[in-house]
Motif scaffolding. Structure first.
Motif, PDB file in Angstrom:
ATOM      1  N   SER A   1       0.834  -1.192   0.000  1.00  0.00           N
ATOM      2  CA  SER A   1       0.000   0.000   0.000  1.00  0.00           C
ATOM      3  C   SER A   1       0.872   1.246   0.000  1.00  0.00           C
ATOM      4  CB  SER A   1      -0.909   0.010   1.233  1.00  0.00           C
ATOM      5  OG  SER A   1      -0.161   0.290   2.387  1.00  0.00           O
ATOM      6  N   PRO A   2       0.319   2.409  -0.420  1.00  0.00           N
ATOM      7  CA  PRO A   2       1.106   3.646  -0.445  1.00  0.00           C
ATOM      8  C   PRO A   2       1.699   4.000   0.908  1.00  0.00           C
ATOM      9  CG  PRO A   2      -0.942   3.917  -1.671  1.00  0.00           C
ATOM     10  CD  PRO A   2      -1.022   2.583  -0.982  1.00  0.00           C
TER      11      PRO A   2
ATOM     12  N   LYS B   1       5.799   4.446   1.723  1.00  0.00           N
ATOM     13  CA  LYS B   1       6.397   5.690   2.185  1.00  0.00           C
ATOM     14  C   LYS B   1       7.229   5.467   3.436  1.00  0.00           C
ATOM     15  CE  LYS B   1       5.389  10.476   3.287  1.00  0.00           C
ATOM     16  NZ  LYS B   1       4.382  11.470   3.629  1.00  0.00           N
TER      17      LYS B   1
ATOM     18  N   SER C   1      -6.526   1.835   0.975  1.00  0.00           N
ATOM     19  CA  SER C   1      -6.572   2.635  -0.256  1.00  0.00           C
ATOM     20  C   SER C   1      -5.981   4.031  -0.064  1.00  0.00           C
ATOM     21  CB  SER C   1      -8.022   2.761  -0.741  1.00  0.00           C
ATOM     22  OG  SER C   1      -8.776   3.609   0.118  1.00  0.00           O
TER      23      SER C   1
ATOM     24  N   SER D   1      -3.445   7.073   0.455  1.00  0.00           N
ATOM     25  CA  SER D   1      -2.075   7.390   0.053  1.00  0.00           C
ATOM     26  C   SER D   1      -1.383   8.140   1.177  1.00  0.00           C
ATOM     27  CB  SER D   1      -2.085   8.258  -1.209  1.00  0.00           C
ATOM     28  OG  SER D   1      -2.565   9.557  -0.903  1.00  0.00           O
ATOM     29  N   GLU D   2      -0.076   8.403   0.992  1.00  0.00           N
ATOM     30  CA  GLU D   2       0.661   9.133   2.020  1.00  0.00           C
ATOM     31  C   GLU D   2       0.145  10.556   2.196  1.00  0.00           C
ATOM     32  OE1 GLU D   2       3.244   9.354  -1.766  1.00  0.00           O
ATOM     33  OE2 GLU D   2       1.962   7.904  -0.733  1.00  0.00           O
ATOM     34  N   ARG D   3      -0.495  11.112   1.177  1.00  0.00           N
ATOM     35  CA  ARG D   3      -1.011  12.476   1.287  1.00  0.00           C
ATOM     36  C   ARG D   3      -2.375  12.528   1.965  1.00  0.00           C
ATOM     37  NH1 ARG D   3       1.301  12.812  -3.873  1.00  0.00           N
ATOM     38  NH2 ARG D   3      -0.695  12.393  -4.875  1.00  0.00           N
TER      39      ARG D   3
END
Length: 223
Positions: free
Chosen positions: A2-3, A7, A102, A104-106
């Motif tokens: 996963s993102p 990261k 689902s 993301s890092e953001r």
């Protein structure tokens, strides 16, 4: 991967974060925010692991006990009393895990609270219903254990997960989930998502207190 996991792994040696790099120095304030962000992401990963472990345990219990007994040895009424809505709880947790994975890092820093807020009523209703029926489930298990064929079925499952442990799993999870979301709330830098987390925590803590008051005197056993 996963993102979020990607990261964190990139930052594990400091090569992506810039920490310790003379060419890209951080002020104390920026460094603090960076540390908080990384800590939050690690706690978010821990939340995902908690959900994964819960789902794996429930899936094993369903495979060993709930599904085989659905049309075997016991009546549909006995099955409903014994396992209640445990498969619905499993379905809800699978959905939540998919949503979390689902991110993301953001978006991780601003969406965990919202994701749980969207389903907190459904989550609490499902767990409250399970907690309410736990004493009757224990009583049903005790009655069924008097049947030799049921005992043979239980003893024939060569697994480290007993049926008593399986029935206990949702009760333990509601506390684990609340505690981890509490940790995330304490370090959440996004005010909007922190508010979502606070609301979710309030609901989960009420559910957890109900769990403590309702099940403290009841312990499932086959003996």
């Amino acid at each position: 991967m996963s993102p979020i996991y990607r990261k964190i792994s990139e930052r594990s040696d400091g090569s992506e974060s810039g920490v310790g790099s003379e060419s890209n120095p951080y002020s104390d304030g920026e460094n603090r925010l960076e540390i908080i962000s990384e800590t939050y992401e690690r706690e978010a990963i821990h939340l995902i692991e908690i959900e994964k472990d819960f789902i794996c345990q429930l899936e094993l219990g369903v495979q060993l006990y709930s599904r085989p007994l659905k049309h075997y040895l016991i009546s549909s009424n006995e099955h409903a009393k014994l396992f209640q809505n445990i498969e619905k709880i499993l379905a809800i947790s699978r959905y939540q895990l998919n949503r979390l994975q689902s991110l993301s890092e953001r978006t991780i820093i601003s969406h965990i609270g919202r994701i749980f807020h969207e389903k907190v009523q459904l989550i609490c209703e499902a767990f409250t219903r399970y907690i309410s029926g736990y004493a009757e489930a224990c009583s049903q298990l005790k009655q069924l254990s008097k049947c030799a064929s049921f005992q043979r079925f239980i003893q024939g499952n060569n697994s480290n997960l007993s049926i008593e442990q399986f029935l206990q799993i949702p009760l333990n999870h509601i506390d684990n989930l609340a505690n981890q979301l509490d940790t995330l709330c304490c370090i959440c830098e996004n005010a909007n998502d922190a508010n979502y987390l606070l609301h979710v925590l309030k609901e989960l803590r009420q559910c957890s207190l109900y769990n403590e008051s309702s099940t403290s005197q009841h312990h499932c056993t086959t003996t």
